[in-house]
Design a protein around this motif. Structure first.
Motif, PDB file in Angstrom:
ATOM      1  N   CYS A  88     -17.867  -2.675  -3.801  1.00  0.00           N
ATOM      2  CA  CYS A  88     -16.437  -3.068  -3.468  1.00  0.00           C
ATOM      3  C   CYS A  88     -15.520  -2.302  -4.442  1.00  0.00           C
ATOM      4  N   ARG A 129       0.681  -1.310   0.056  1.00  0.00           N
ATOM      5  CA  ARG A 129      -0.060  -0.074   0.091  1.00  0.00           C
ATOM      6  C   ARG A 129       0.735   1.320   0.013  1.00  0.00           C
ATOM      7  N   THR A 176     -11.821  -8.995 -11.849  1.00  0.00           N
ATOM      8  CA  THR A 176     -13.010  -8.896 -11.275  1.00  0.00           C
ATOM      9  C   THR A 176     -14.004  -8.527 -12.174  1.00  0.00           C
ATOM     10  N   ARG A 224     -19.098 -13.708  -1.766  1.00  0.00           N
ATOM     11  CA  ARG A 224     -18.977 -15.407  -1.439  1.00  0.00           C
ATOM     12  C   ARG A 224     -17.438 -15.795  -1.443  1.00  0.00           C
ATOM     13  N   PRO A 264      -6.502  -2.078  -0.280  1.00  0.00           N
ATOM     14  CA  PRO A 264      -5.505  -2.771  -1.025  1.00  0.00           C
ATOM     15  C   PRO A 264      -6.113  -3.006  -2.550  1.00  0.00           C
ATOM     16  N   ALA A 280      -9.346 -16.781   1.097  1.00  0.00           N
ATOM     17  CA  ALA A 280      -9.248 -15.400   0.481  1.00  0.00           C
ATOM     18  C   ALA A 280      -9.162 -14.515   1.958  1.00  0.00           C
ATOM     19  N   GLU A 308     -12.515 -20.363   0.994  1.00  0.00           N
ATOM     20  CA  GLU A 308     -11.873 -19.931  -0.294  1.00  0.00           C
ATOM     21  C   GLU A 308     -10.267 -19.469   0.003  1.00  0.00           C
ATOM     22  N   VAL A 329      -6.761  -5.294  -6.023  1.00  0.00           N
ATOM     23  CA  VAL A 329      -7.261  -6.465  -6.083  1.00  0.00           C
ATOM     24  C   VAL A 329      -6.233  -7.254  -6.943  1.00  0.00           C
ATOM     25  N   PRO A 330      -5.566  -8.065  -6.418  1.00  0.00           N
ATOM     26  CA  PRO A 330      -4.619  -9.156  -7.240  1.00  0.00           C
ATOM     27  C   PRO A 330      -5.161 -10.184  -8.068  1.00  0.00           C
ATOM     28  N   HIS A 331      -6.507  -9.906  -8.496  1.00  0.00           N
ATOM     29  CA  HIS A 331      -7.077 -10.938  -9.383  1.00  0.00           C
ATOM     30  C   HIS A 331      -8.442 -10.125 -10.475  1.00  0.00           C
TER      31      HIS A 331
HETATM   32  C1  HEC Z   1     -13.546 -16.977  -6.129  1.00  0.00           C
HETATM   33  C2  HEC Z   1     -13.028 -16.266  -4.907  1.00  0.00           C
HETATM   34  C3  HEC Z   1     -12.941 -14.715  -5.095  1.00  0.00           C
HETATM   35  C4  HEC Z   1     -13.752 -13.666  -5.274  1.00  0.00           C
HETATM   36  C5  HEC Z   1     -15.293 -14.081  -5.995  1.00  0.00           C
HETATM   37  C6  HEC Z   1     -13.207 -12.598  -5.354  1.00  0.00           C
HETATM   38  N1  HEC Z   1     -12.212 -12.582  -4.549  1.00  0.00           N
HETATM   39 FE1  HEC Z   1     -10.766 -11.240  -4.178  1.00  0.00          FE
HETATM   40  N2  HEC Z   1      -9.466 -12.360  -3.532  1.00  0.00           N
HETATM   41  C7  HEC Z   1      -9.460 -13.852  -3.485  1.00  0.00           C
HETATM   42  C8  HEC Z   1      -8.427 -14.559  -3.005  1.00  0.00           C
HETATM   43  C9  HEC Z   1      -8.186 -16.199  -2.895  1.00  0.00           C
HETATM   44  C10 HEC Z   1      -7.308 -13.494  -2.962  1.00  0.00           C
HETATM   45  C11 HEC Z   1      -5.799 -13.476  -2.364  1.00  0.00           C
HETATM   46  C12 HEC Z   1      -5.206 -13.681  -3.622  1.00  0.00           C
HETATM   47  C13 HEC Z   1      -3.739 -13.545  -3.658  1.00  0.00           C
HETATM   48  O1  HEC Z   1      -3.206 -13.214  -2.450  1.00  0.00           O
HETATM   49  O2  HEC Z   1      -3.191 -13.687  -4.646  1.00  0.00           O
HETATM   50  C14 HEC Z   1      -8.105 -12.122  -2.974  1.00  0.00           C
HETATM   51  C15 HEC Z   1      -7.721 -11.105  -2.822  1.00  0.00           C
HETATM   52  C16 HEC Z   1      -8.400 -10.010  -2.809  1.00  0.00           C
HETATM   53  C17 HEC Z   1      -7.816  -8.668  -2.424  1.00  0.00           C
HETATM   54  C18 HEC Z   1      -6.717  -7.945  -1.797  1.00  0.00           C
HETATM   55  C19 HEC Z   1      -6.730  -8.121  -0.009  1.00  0.00           C
HETATM   56  C20 HEC Z   1      -5.302  -7.633   0.392  1.00  0.00           C
HETATM   57  O3  HEC Z   1      -5.486  -7.634   1.607  1.00  0.00           O
HETATM   58  O4  HEC Z   1      -4.623  -7.472  -0.111  1.00  0.00           O
HETATM   59  C21 HEC Z   1      -8.940  -7.516  -2.458  1.00  0.00           C
HETATM   60  C22 HEC Z   1      -8.819  -6.031  -2.275  1.00  0.00           C
HETATM   61  C23 HEC Z   1     -10.006  -8.242  -3.250  1.00  0.00           C
HETATM   62  N3  HEC Z   1      -9.633  -9.885  -3.450  1.00  0.00           N
HETATM   63  C24 HEC Z   1     -11.187  -7.777  -3.645  1.00  0.00           C
HETATM   64  C25 HEC Z   1     -12.065  -8.413  -4.420  1.00  0.00           C
HETATM   65  C26 HEC Z   1     -13.343  -7.886  -4.957  1.00  0.00           C
HETATM   66  C27 HEC Z   1     -13.786  -6.450  -4.913  1.00  0.00           C
HETATM   67  C28 HEC Z   1     -13.946  -8.775  -5.516  1.00  0.00           C
HETATM   68  C29 HEC Z   1     -15.334  -8.488  -6.292  1.00  0.00           C
HETATM   69  C30 HEC Z   1     -15.374  -7.655  -7.369  1.00  0.00           C
HETATM   70  C31 HEC Z   1     -13.364  -9.952  -5.112  1.00  0.00           C
HETATM   71  N4  HEC Z   1     -12.146  -9.767  -4.456  1.00  0.00           N
HETATM   72  C32 HEC Z   1     -13.954 -11.221  -5.631  1.00  0.00           C
HETATM   73  C33 HEC Z   1     -10.736 -14.636  -3.931  1.00  0.00           C
HETATM   74  C34 HEC Z   1     -11.851 -14.083  -4.266  1.00  0.00           C
END
Ligand code: HEC
Ligand code: HEC
Length: 148
Positions: free
Chosen positions: A123, A58, A71, A85, A65, A97, A95, A67-69
């Motif tokens: 979000c 950060r 969306t 979910r 934070p 997460a 999950e 989002v590392p994936h």
């Molecule tokens: C299928 C499960 C799944 C869904 C649905 C999902 N996430 Fe994630 N998310 C994860 C996982 C697992 C990680 C940790 C991944 C990693 O560290 O690479 C993560 C990491 C994150 C982080 C980082 C948190 C940090 O402390 O650094 C954020 C913010 C986030 N997601 C936001 C979102 C948002 C906003 C959405 C919806 C638009 C979403 N996620 C939908 C599984 C999911």
């Protein structure tokens, strides 16, 4: 009446960019981010690949934070919020997460609720997927450093 004339003079000065003594930039210094005429459609913005799995620190303590994936496919509307979910307890455990922090459950009166509060429901208003995008304008932003 006198005030009115004064106000008009200032407004005119601003419009012409002549009030330089007040630190107002002249029209020639201001560069718009938009480069198409107002009555024409803007070209589609560049798309970037989400930096999956990369962890960015950060830039300041209060930063939501990144989002590392991806969306793009997760629906958020009145009926569903697919982010929940995976990120809401107890699904977050299953999950693997990160769990949504407790601040997301506090309503505007400071009262802790049992479900994510409306003020944190959309979000992606705060959490954006991380990409290697170039800054839109040149700037000198530097991350805040704590503990120094
Ligand atoms: C299928 C499960 C799944 C869904 C649905 C999902 N996430 Fe994630 N998310 C994860 C996982 C697992 C990680 C940790 C991944 C990693 O560290 O690479 C993560 C990491 C994150 C982080 C980082 C948190 C940090 O402390 O650094 C954020 C913010 C986030 N997601 C936001 C979102 C948002 C906003 C959405 C919806 C638009 C979403 N996620 C939908 C599984 C999911
Ligand atoms: C109004 C802005 C805002 C909205 C909306 C928001 N968040 Fe956050 N979120 C933050 C901030 C700021 C932080 C970092 C401070 C903290 O932990 O509360 C954060 C932290 C997080 C974390 C990391 C928690 C940790 O302990 O590392 C996750 C995961 C997360 N949010 C998920 C979500 C999900 C999922 C949603 C939608 C249901 C959401 N957030 C909505 C601002 C927001």
């Amino acid at each position: 009446m006198k005030h009115k004339i004064m106000a008009m003079a200032v407004a005119l000065g601003l419009a012409l960019g002549t009030v330089t003594g007040m630190g107002v930039a002249s029209a020639a210094d201001v560069k718009a981010l938009r480069d198409t005429p107002v009555n024409a459609a803007d070209k589609a913005p560049d798309t970037y690949k989400v930096q999956d799995g990369v962890k960015h620190e950060r830039a300041y303590r209060q930063q939501p934070p990144l989002v590392p994936h991806d969306t793009a496919k997760y629906e958020i509307d009145l009926k569903v919020n697919q982010c929940l979910r995976c990120h809401e307890w107890p699904y977050s455990d299953q999950e693997k997460a990160p769990k949504i922090s407790d601040l997301h459950y506090i309503d505007r009166n400071g009262v802790r609720q049992d479900s994510v509060n409306g003020n944190r429901y959309f979000c992606t208003q705060c959490h954006v997927p991380q990409v290697d995008a170039k800054p839109l304008v040149e700037n000198q932003f530097k991350p805040a450093v704590t503990g120094r």
